[in-house]
Design a protein around this motif. Structure first.
Motif, PDB file in Angstrom:
ATOM      1  N   ALA A 158      38.194 -10.387  53.358  1.00 58.81           N
ATOM      2  CA  ALA A 158      37.960  -9.599  51.967  1.00 58.81           C
ATOM      3  C   ALA A 158      37.344 -10.456  50.940  1.00 58.81           C
ATOM      4  CB  ALA A 158      39.187  -8.787  51.463  1.00 58.81           C
ATOM      5  N   LYS A 159      36.634 -11.587  51.313  1.00 58.90           N
ATOM      6  CA  LYS A 159      35.884 -12.387  50.697  1.00 58.90           C
ATOM      7  C   LYS A 159      36.700 -13.021  49.435  1.00 58.90           C
ATOM      8  CE  LYS A 159      31.634  -9.947  51.328  1.00 58.90           C
ATOM      9  NZ  LYS A 159      30.805  -8.839  50.835  1.00 58.90           N
ATOM     10  N   GLY A 160      38.092 -13.245  49.511  1.00 58.84           N
ATOM     11  CA  GLY A 160      39.091 -13.673  48.541  1.00 58.84           C
ATOM     12  C   GLY A 160      39.641 -15.100  49.047  1.00 58.84           C
ATOM     13  N   GLN A 161      40.475 -15.658  47.922  1.00 59.09           N
ATOM     14  CA  GLN A 161      41.102 -16.954  48.213  1.00 59.09           C
ATOM     15  C   GLN A 161      42.679 -16.644  48.460  1.00 59.09           C
ATOM     16  OE1 GLN A 161      39.238 -18.574  44.456  1.00 59.09           O
ATOM     17  NE2 GLN A 161      39.191 -20.313  45.721  1.00 59.09           N
ATOM     18  N   ALA A 162      43.188 -17.271  49.431  1.00 60.50           N
ATOM     19  CA  ALA A 162      44.621 -17.177  49.723  1.00 60.50           C
ATOM     20  C   ALA A 162      45.460 -18.169  48.977  1.00 60.50           C
ATOM     21  CB  ALA A 162      44.783 -17.061  51.065  1.00 60.50           C
ATOM     22  N   VAL A 163      46.391 -17.448  48.004  1.00 59.08           N
ATOM     23  CA  VAL A 163      47.375 -18.444  47.460  1.00 59.08           C
ATOM     24  C   VAL A 163      48.857 -18.265  47.876  1.00 59.08           C
ATOM     25  CG1 VAL A 163      48.351 -19.134  45.078  1.00 59.08           C
ATOM     26  CG2 VAL A 163      45.738 -18.204  45.423  1.00 59.08           C
ATOM     27  N   LEU A 164      49.625 -19.391  48.037  1.00 58.56           N
ATOM     28  CA  LEU A 164      50.826 -19.130  48.449  1.00 58.56           C
ATOM     29  C   LEU A 164      51.696 -19.003  46.975  1.00 58.56           C
ATOM     30  CD1 LEU A 164      53.289 -19.441  50.235  1.00 58.56           C
ATOM     31  CD2 LEU A 164      53.164 -22.012  49.871  1.00 58.56           C
ATOM     32  N   ALA A 165      52.325 -18.028  46.794  1.00 61.58           N
ATOM     33  CA  ALA A 165      53.026 -17.667  45.629  1.00 61.58           C
ATOM     34  C   ALA A 165      54.206 -18.378  45.387  1.00 61.58           C
ATOM     35  CB  ALA A 165      53.312 -16.019  45.536  1.00 61.58           C
ATOM     36  N   HIS A 166      54.605 -18.503  44.397  1.00 58.75           N
ATOM     37  CA  HIS A 166      56.014 -19.419  43.884  1.00 58.75           C
ATOM     38  C   HIS A 166      56.488 -20.119  45.163  1.00 58.75           C
ATOM     39  CE1 HIS A 166      57.188 -15.508  45.470  1.00 58.75           C
ATOM     40  NE2 HIS A 166      56.533 -14.840  44.376  1.00 58.75           N
ATOM     41  N   PRO A 167      56.169 -21.059  45.665  1.00 56.59           N
ATOM     42  CA  PRO A 167      56.569 -21.660  46.899  1.00 56.59           C
ATOM     43  C   PRO A 167      58.096 -22.572  46.727  1.00 56.59           C
ATOM     44  CG  PRO A 167      55.017 -23.225  46.022  1.00 56.59           C
ATOM     45  CD  PRO A 167      54.693 -21.646  45.070  1.00 56.59           C
ATOM     46  N   SER A 168      58.254 -22.713  45.350  1.00 56.05           N
ATOM     47  CA  SER A 168      59.478 -23.394  45.143  1.00 56.05           C
ATOM     48  C   SER A 168      60.662 -22.195  44.924  1.00 56.05           C
ATOM     49  CB  SER A 168      59.393 -24.272  43.883  1.00 56.05           C
ATOM     50  OG  SER A 168      59.041 -23.737  42.819  1.00 56.05           O
ATOM     51  N   ARG A 169      60.521 -21.088  45.037  1.00 56.12           N
ATOM     52  CA  ARG A 169      61.485 -20.125  44.904  1.00 56.12           C
ATOM     53  C   ARG A 169      62.060 -19.168  45.958  1.00 56.12           C
ATOM     54  NH1 ARG A 169      59.339 -18.202  38.893  1.00 56.12           N
ATOM     55  NH2 ARG A 169      59.710 -20.063  37.984  1.00 56.12           N
TER      56      ARG A 169
ATOM     57  N   LEU B 116      45.424  -3.043  56.352  1.00 51.22           N
ATOM     58  CA  LEU B 116      46.599  -3.879  56.309  1.00 51.22           C
ATOM     59  C   LEU B 116      47.322  -3.355  55.301  1.00 51.22           C
ATOM     60  CD1 LEU B 116      48.498  -6.078  56.926  1.00 51.22           C
ATOM     61  CD2 LEU B 116      47.056  -7.508  55.120  1.00 51.22           C
ATOM     62  N   LEU B 117      46.712  -2.990  54.176  1.00 49.57           N
ATOM     63  CA  LEU B 117      47.721  -2.448  52.816  1.00 49.57           C
ATOM     64  C   LEU B 117      48.339  -0.843  53.203  1.00 49.57           C
ATOM     65  CD1 LEU B 117      45.747  -3.361  49.855  1.00 49.57           C
ATOM     66  CD2 LEU B 117      47.525  -4.633  51.057  1.00 49.57           C
ATOM     67  N   ILE B 118      47.620  -0.204  54.153  1.00 51.72           N
ATOM     68  CA  ILE B 118      48.197   1.123  54.594  1.00 51.72           C
ATOM     69  C   ILE B 118      49.341   0.855  55.698  1.00 51.72           C
ATOM     70  CG2 ILE B 118      47.614   3.094  56.469  1.00 51.72           C
ATOM     71  CD1 ILE B 118      44.761   3.121  55.123  1.00 51.72           C
ATOM     72  N   GLN B 119      49.370  -0.163  56.374  1.00 54.86           N
ATOM     73  CA  GLN B 119      50.487  -0.452  57.255  1.00 54.86           C
ATOM     74  C   GLN B 119      51.467  -1.060  56.499  1.00 54.86           C
ATOM     75  OE1 GLN B 119      49.062  -3.571  59.969  1.00 54.86           O
ATOM     76  NE2 GLN B 119      47.236  -2.191  60.890  1.00 54.86           N
ATOM     77  N   GLN B 120      51.398  -1.814  55.486  1.00 51.52           N
ATOM     78  CA  GLN B 120      52.253  -2.393  54.637  1.00 51.52           C
ATOM     79  C   GLN B 120      52.817  -1.344  53.751  1.00 51.52           C
ATOM     80  OE1 GLN B 120      52.687  -5.644  56.025  1.00 51.52           O
ATOM     81  NE2 GLN B 120      52.455  -6.532  53.913  1.00 51.52           N
ATOM     82  N   GLU B 121      52.193  -0.401  53.519  1.00 55.62           N
ATOM     83  CA  GLU B 121      52.705   0.881  52.449  1.00 55.62           C
ATOM     84  C   GLU B 121      53.748   1.586  53.394  1.00 55.62           C
ATOM     85  OE1 GLU B 121      50.625   4.854  50.986  1.00 55.62           O
ATOM     86  OE2 GLU B 121      50.003   2.990  49.805  1.00 55.62           O
ATOM     87  N   ASN B 122      53.108   2.075  54.818  1.00 57.69           N
ATOM     88  CA  ASN B 122      54.151   2.585  55.619  1.00 57.69           C
ATOM     89  C   ASN B 122      55.389   2.005  55.923  1.00 57.69           C
ATOM     90  OD1 ASN B 122      52.240   4.750  55.733  1.00 57.69           O
ATOM     91  ND2 ASN B 122      51.296   4.066  57.562  1.00 57.69           N
TER      92      ASN B 122
ATOM     93  N   ILE C 297      39.235 -10.527  45.481  1.00 58.81           N
ATOM     94  CA  ILE C 297      38.966  -9.823  46.964  1.00 58.81           C
ATOM     95  C   ILE C 297      38.059  -8.905  46.603  1.00 58.81           C
ATOM     96  CG2 ILE C 297      41.372 -10.381  47.921  1.00 58.81           C
ATOM     97  CD1 ILE C 297      42.332  -7.683  46.693  1.00 58.81           C
ATOM     98  N   ASP C 298      37.534  -8.313  47.674  1.00 57.42           N
ATOM     99  CA  ASP C 298      36.788  -7.012  47.729  1.00 57.42           C
ATOM    100  C   ASP C 298      37.952  -5.902  48.089  1.00 57.42           C
ATOM    101  OD1 ASP C 298      35.118  -5.016  48.216  1.00 57.42           O
ATOM    102  OD2 ASP C 298      34.226  -5.763  49.937  1.00 57.42           O
ATOM    103  N   ILE C 299      38.029  -5.129  47.012  1.00 57.87           N
ATOM    104  CA  ILE C 299      39.169  -4.086  47.389  1.00 57.87           C
ATOM    105  C   ILE C 299      38.519  -3.034  48.249  1.00 57.87           C
ATOM    106  CG2 ILE C 299      40.145  -4.689  45.095  1.00 57.87           C
ATOM    107  CD1 ILE C 299      39.024  -2.104  43.946  1.00 57.87           C
ATOM    108  N   HIS C 300      37.563  -3.023  48.579  1.00 58.75           N
ATOM    109  CA  HIS C 300      36.994  -1.837  49.266  1.00 58.75           C
ATOM    110  C   HIS C 300      36.765  -2.647  50.987  1.00 58.75           C
ATOM    111  CE1 HIS C 300      36.005   0.601  46.045  1.00 58.75           C
ATOM    112  NE2 HIS C 300      35.285  -0.397  45.410  1.00 58.75           N
ATOM    113  N   SER C 301      37.287  -3.778  51.212  1.00 55.24           N
ATOM    114  CA  SER C 301      37.427  -4.198  52.554  1.00 55.24           C
ATOM    115  C   SER C 301      37.777  -3.460  53.560  1.00 55.24           C
ATOM    116  CB  SER C 301      37.839  -5.690  52.693  1.00 55.24           C
ATOM    117  OG  SER C 301      38.171  -5.996  53.702  1.00 55.24           O
TER     118      SER C 301
END
Length: 282
Positions: free
Chosen positions: A188-199, A97-103, A87-91
């Motif tokens: 943000a120019k990244g790839q989206a990965v579904l984390a640990h789908p079996s958990r 979004l991360l500010i919203q999630q942090e709040n 990801i582009d961390i300056h996007s």
């Protein structure tokens, strides 16, 4: 060394979220464990990445660091994690979004502390802040406090008694949606990965419904190789990756120095899948 010969760990955490190692210490441990390509994917934050890059530069380390993040989402009332890689961390849209999630994390932590006070666990937010070391308080920090002070025997029991869905102090999260997380990662120019789908404690049918939903909204890959995984689970996830035409990722989901969940300690991806790093330039 070709990409295929590298040792990859594309899911790890630092003290910037709920890990126990600083970004610098995590980098050094990855090198010690002969990890060639590491993604730091802290929960809803990219704050640890600058320190990690600086550590590599200062020590002239032979490791590739992938800028990552793990975004918390909700799907059918279940918390689902979407990892963003490269990801582009300056996007701007990612930052918003991360500010919203942090709040949301701050409000949830305070609500958890209030509920803990009702069962005679005083000043839990302040204590959890100590474990968070100045960063955002998560349930993992509350759990460490509860274990340290004798309210629970171990982390698992802390979640069962206090912090999990059936616990005294459970507070439902209010995260973003899977489709929005994917869209933000892509912008943000990244790839989206579904984390640990079996958990996620789903039946195979519901897990496939989740993977299908993720694919429908443009998801790129699923984590196929994980820590503490049976061969049957590995091959089931590989089959799912191919069934839904998704790339395959792998990662330890490292949080702490424990032998069964260490950096780079995952099984190789099966030859039947297409690794997410196939087209990466390292």
């Amino acid at each position: 060394m070709t990409n295929s010969a590298y040792r990859y760990d594309l899911h790890s955490h630092t003290t910037a979220s709920d890990g126990t190692l600083t970004p610098s210490a995590l980098i050094l441990r990855a090198v010690q464990n002969q990890v060639n390509v590491l993604a730091i994917t802290d929960h809803d934050t990219v704050k640890g990445l600058d320190e990690a890059h600086q550590c590599i530069k200062e020590h002239d380390l032979a490791i590739h660091l992938i800028n990552g993040v793990e975004i918390s989402t909700l799907w059918k009332s279940t918390e689902i994690h979407i990892v963003g890689l490269n990801i582009d961390i300056h996007s701007q849209i990612l930052t918003e979004l991360l500010i919203q999630q942090e709040n949301q994390r701050i409000e949830r932590a305070k609500a958890i502390a209030y509920k803990l006070s009702k069962v005679s666990v005083a000043d839990a937010y302040e204590h959890a802040q100590v474990y968070a070391k100045g960063d955002i308080v998560s349930r993992a920090h509350f759990a460490r406090f509860l274990v340290e002070k004798g309210y629970a025997k171990d982390i698992k029991r802390a979640f069962k008694k206090y912090l999990g869905k059936s616990g005294y102090a459970y507070v439902a999260p209010q995260w973003t949606t899977i489709d929005n997380a994917i869209e933000v990662i892509h912008q943000a120019k990244g790839q989206a990965v579904l984390a640990h789908p079996s958990r996620y404690d789903f039946t195979t049918t519901k897990m496939k419904n989740l993977i299908g939903y993720f694919k429908q909204y443009g998801g790129d890959a699923i984590e196929v190789s994980q820590s503490r995984q049976s061969i049957d689970e590995l091959h089931l996830l590989a089959k799912c990756a191919n069934e839904f035409n998704l790339l395959a990722s792998q990662g330890s989901d490292f949080h702490d120095n424990v032998s069964y969940l260490d950096l780079g300690k995952t099984q190789p991806l099966p030859g039947s899948v297409t690794p997410i790093w196939t087209d990466w330039s390292l």
